[in-house]
Design an enzyme around this catalytic site. Structure first.
Site, PDB file in Angstrom:
ATOM      1  N   LYS A   1       4.558   0.424  10.823  1.00  0.00           N
ATOM      2  CA  LYS A   1       4.528   1.986  10.346  1.00  0.00           C
ATOM      3  C   LYS A   1       4.131   3.060  11.194  1.00  0.00           C
ATOM      4  CE  LYS A   1       3.638   0.607   5.245  1.00  0.00           C
ATOM      5  NZ  LYS A   1       2.558   0.789   4.089  1.00  0.00           N
TER       6      LYS A   1
ATOM      7  N   ARG B   1       5.703 -12.967   9.644  1.00  0.00           N
ATOM      8  CA  ARG B   1       6.276 -11.770   9.069  1.00  0.00           C
ATOM      9  C   ARG B   1       7.827 -11.690   9.943  1.00  0.00           C
ATOM     10  NH1 ARG B   1       2.952  -6.996  11.146  1.00  0.00           N
ATOM     11  NH2 ARG B   1       4.616  -5.899  10.297  1.00  0.00           N
TER      12      ARG B   1
ATOM     13  N   GLU C   1       0.782  -1.237  -0.107  1.00  0.00           N
ATOM     14  CA  GLU C   1       0.103  -0.021   0.048  1.00  0.00           C
ATOM     15  C   GLU C   1       0.955   1.266  -0.098  1.00  0.00           C
ATOM     16  OE1 GLU C   1      -3.686   2.144   2.487  1.00  0.00           O
ATOM     17  OE2 GLU C   1      -2.758   0.258   3.294  1.00  0.00           O
TER      18      GLU C   1
END
Length: 784
Positions: free
Chosen positions: A497, A487, A267
């Site tokens: 983020k 992850r 994204e």
């Protein structure tokens, strides 16, 4: 899809669209959509298509332009439409044209470059295909004869396609089949027999070592002294992907040729971090190893959080890590198709317009109760959705929701939002839309549209797998296989983020590319190489164990493995003491030859100057000697690396007792064998070149961070040395140039460098300090 029941269809438009080759259903669909029909008519006019129509392939590409053409480059649309009409752009290079024009946007178009980059007018003859296939088969002849008809067809086709970018795939496939048959002859019974399954040989208990047997090669993690968890992963073959009907799989395999197709879907709402590097490595490498292809696809459905700055940064970082997408696409490229699929979803009774507030919606989903608007008629929902599209509602006043199962134990099946209203321009589609599809609606549908075979994602998306499969199934679309993995977690840092934004906004660091952060921009600025990051990803492999945290030391070990044989050595003194060689002729200099990489003589050499004044590290001198100390001390001898032994005869101190100068003599014969220290020499009576050195340590004092992570920020994570002294090896260095400062660490030229003064960032020390993470995090304690 059939037109709206209530729409009044202009039969003249239907006829016009039929004459360009659209079938009756698609022509009626286009005619019943005011926006679509107006756009398509404009494109037909721009292309100069006569009233009596055009050939079907041309018309279908003009229709494709009306649905996929990048909105930011409308001023150049006529150029592409005319190329299609002249048949200089075909289905082979239409997508390349879209991507090129999207990059150009509203800037002036270099037509010659456009034609060159997109293959406009290029015609690959069957003879060229025949020659390319023959050359390729000749290269693989031994392998082909060995494996016979069990060769990897997808890999073979992909390789030839790379050499003949604008060739027809069917021509390559047809010629490949002919050539293979010519080389191998018809299939035998052995070729048609199933591959026998072999059982692994039993492992003997406590087997005695074999004499002269080579020791088992250690993994990189074992060499680093680090234990990590890896799993053996086998992904399903594309032909085994589960579908609602056999026709869907057959159609998919026909379009892909059975090859593996993956995607990396970031994204564009921030900068990529090292966790994205693992995701990239998995998707791109898996496709490459299996002769397939991987898309870079921007998941751009939140216009208020996304920008062209992030898009450009992501594209740059993907390229920097060495990954080559088969294509760069955007979810926004498919907004027209996604809107049409939403209409179809409503018609099939699987979507409705809801006016609940966000709070009411959340409570209903939590309590498993239906929305009061859930049972509206199809006609009413179509009309209300059209009102949403036309901007008749304020933001938050209406959503389109997927009608799943409000009683389902998986919350992702409880009527997720498909569309919401956002009055915000989009970085790609501009202000064309005021309704935007959600991630849960978009992601799976675009995967299906792009014929993705393996949708690889991290474990937090596992709960969404059910809704992913449900949506593509109720719309009767091809279903990719979804596979989740853990992850990447890294000690001493954060990858969220949200947390990175906090660190930047609260000035704990100096921007998104501060070398203490985990963003790829930060690692690149710090001096990490793409090879070292990819080596880490390869070393840690893939696992579904979600609690695995990789030691930062393994990343540094991978970096040292990469840089040790690559970078030139230089001598730099961080905290200098002046040393006067009293028996060296004053005013004279001697050139000393130094190998660029001492253990690799073929890497070349450079010269450094030696004069009667040199500078050494303050930590390389002590007033009191010690048996375990190998530096210089009064009446003690050490070697100036690459040059001569020196002996300390006199120590000069200021009134505080600080050593300001040493007087030494040198022995040109190096009669005494002793340890070496690095040094930097004066030149022409002037001090050596001054540089700024930034010593970066861990941003966090502790390896693993909890909810109070912000309290664990290391206040000493950066030490700036404004006037370190360097030899001439570093002169002329540019941003990102790397060196090993002897006995100190690996360093990289920073972007803050000027013509007057170079700035170097420490990438990592020569060896990590595992004894105490706090000491390792403090650069003032780690450079000895």
């Amino acid at each position: 899809m059939p037109p709206k029941p209530s729409a009044v269809i202009d039969e003249a438009l239907v006829e016009r669209f039929t004459k360009i080759g659209l079938d009756a259903t698609k022509a009626k669909e286009a005619a019943s959509n005011n926006t679509m029909s107006s756009t398509l008519l404009d494109i037909i006019t721009e292309a100069g298509v006569p009233v009596d129509g055009c050939e079907k392939p041309v018309g279908q590409l003009l229709y494709l332009i009306s649905t996929k053409y990048p909105a930011n480059a409308l001023k150049h649309r006529a150029v592409l439409a005319q190329c299609v009409a002249k048949k200089t752009v075909t289905a082979i290079n239409i997508q390349a044209s879209f991507d090129y024009l999207h990059r150009v946007g509203s800037q002036d178009l270099d037509v010659a470059d456009f034609e060159k980059q997109c293959g406009v007018g290029v015609v690959i003859t069957k003879e060229q295909v025949r020659e390319a296939v023959a050359t390729f088969i000749e290269e693989r002849l031994a392998e082909l004869k060995e494996v016979r008809y069990r060769y990897n067809m997808a890999s073979y086709l992909a390789t030839v396609r790379e050499r003949l970018k604008w060739a027809e795939s069917r021509d390559i496939k047809e010629e490949m089949d002919k050539k293979v048959l010519e080389v191998l002859g018809p299939k035998t019974e052995a070729d048609n027999a199933p591959v026998p399954k072999t059982k692994p040989a039993p492992v003997a208990a406590a087997a005695a070592p074999v004499a002269n047997e080579a020791p088992k090669e250690k993994s990189l993690a074992e060499l680093a002294g680090i234990s990590i968890h890896r799993e053996s992963i086998t992904f399903p073959d594309p032909k085994d992907n589960i579908q609602e009907t056999p026709d869907l799989l057959a159609k998919h395999l026909k379009e892909t040729g059975g090859m593996v197709v993956t995607r990396f879907p970031p994204e564009p709402n921030g900068y990529l971090h090292i966790g994205h590097a693992k995701a990239m490595h998995l998707s791109f490498s898996y496709a490459k190893k299996n002769g397939g292809k991987c898309y870079l696809r921007f998941d751009d459905t939140n216009p208020e959080k996304e920008s062209q700055e992030y898009i450009d940064s992501i594209i740059e970082n993907v390229g920097w890590l060495g990954h080559k997408p088969c294509d760069t696409t955007y979810s926004s490229h498919y907004f027209d198709q996604l809107y049409d699929l939403a209409i179809e979803l409503i018609k099939r009774g699987y979507a409705y317009v809801c006016h609940q507030t966000p709070k009411e919606l959340s409570e209903c989903r939590q309590n498993m109760t239906d929305s009061p608007y859930r049972n509206r008629s199809v006609e009413e929902n179509l009309a209300l959705f059209e009102d949403m599209k036309k901007g008749k509602y304020e933001e938050g006043k209406a959503t389109l929701r997927m009608k799943g199962d409000m009683k389902h134990p998986n919350p992702c099946m409880r009527d997720l939002i498909a569309y919401r209203i956002k009055y915000h321009p989009h970085p790609v589609s501009g202000d064309k839309w005021v309704i935007y599809p959600s991630y849960d609606y978009t992601h799976c549908l675009v995967d299906s549209i792009e014929n993705i075979t393996h949708s690889l994602c991290t474990l937090e998306f596992e709960v969404r797998r059910l809704s992913y499969n449900w949506l593509v199934d109720v719309l009767g679309l091809y279903r990719p296989v979804v596979w989740e993995y853990a992850r990447l977690n890294l000690t001493h840092t954060v990858l969220s983020k949200r947390k990175i934004i906090t660190l930047v906004k609260d000035k704990h660091v100096n921007g998104w590319d501060d070398p203490r952060l985990s963003t790829l921009n930060a690692f690149r600025r710090k001096g990490y190489t793409p090879e070292s990051i990819n080596l880490l990803c390869e070393t840690i492999g893939v696992t579904r164990a979600n609690n695995t945290t990789i030691p930062y030391e393994l990343l540094e070990f991978c970096l040292r493995q990469d840089l040790n044989d690559k970078v030139t050595r230089a001598m730099v003194v961080l905290d200098p003491i002046k040393v006067v060689i009293t028996n060296f002729p004053e005013g004279q200099t001697e050139e000393i030859t130094v190998n660029n990489i001492p253990h690799i003589p073929t890497a070349g050499s450079h010269k450094v100057q030696l004069s009667n004044v040199v500078y050494i590290e303050r930590t390389d001198f002590r007033l009191q000697d010690d048996p375990n100390y190998f530096g210089l001390a009064p009446n003690k001898e050490v070697l100036l690396r690459y040059a001569y032994n020196i002996k300390c005869n006199e120590v000069i101190q200021d009134n505080t007792g600080k050593v300001t100068e040493l007087r030494v003599t040198y022995d040109k014969t190096n009669a005494t064998k002793t340890k070496a220290i690095h040094w930097v020499s004066s030149k022409s009576g002037q001090k050596p070149t001054a540089i700024e050195v930034r010593l970066y340590g861990h941003l966090f004092l502790e390896e693993n961070l909890g909810d109070d992570w912000i309290t664990k920020v290391n206040p000493n994570s950066l030490e700036i040395i404004p006037n370190a002294l360097a030899d001439d090896t570093i002169l002329g260095a540019k941003e990102y140039d790397r060196f090993q400062f002897e006995r100190t660490g690996f360093f990289c030229v920073d972007k803050d460098s000027t013509a007057e003064k170079l700035v170097f960032n420490r990438t990592c020390a020569l060896k990590e300090n595992k004894a105490d993470p706090k000491k390792a995090a403090d650069p003032r304690r780690s450079r000895k």
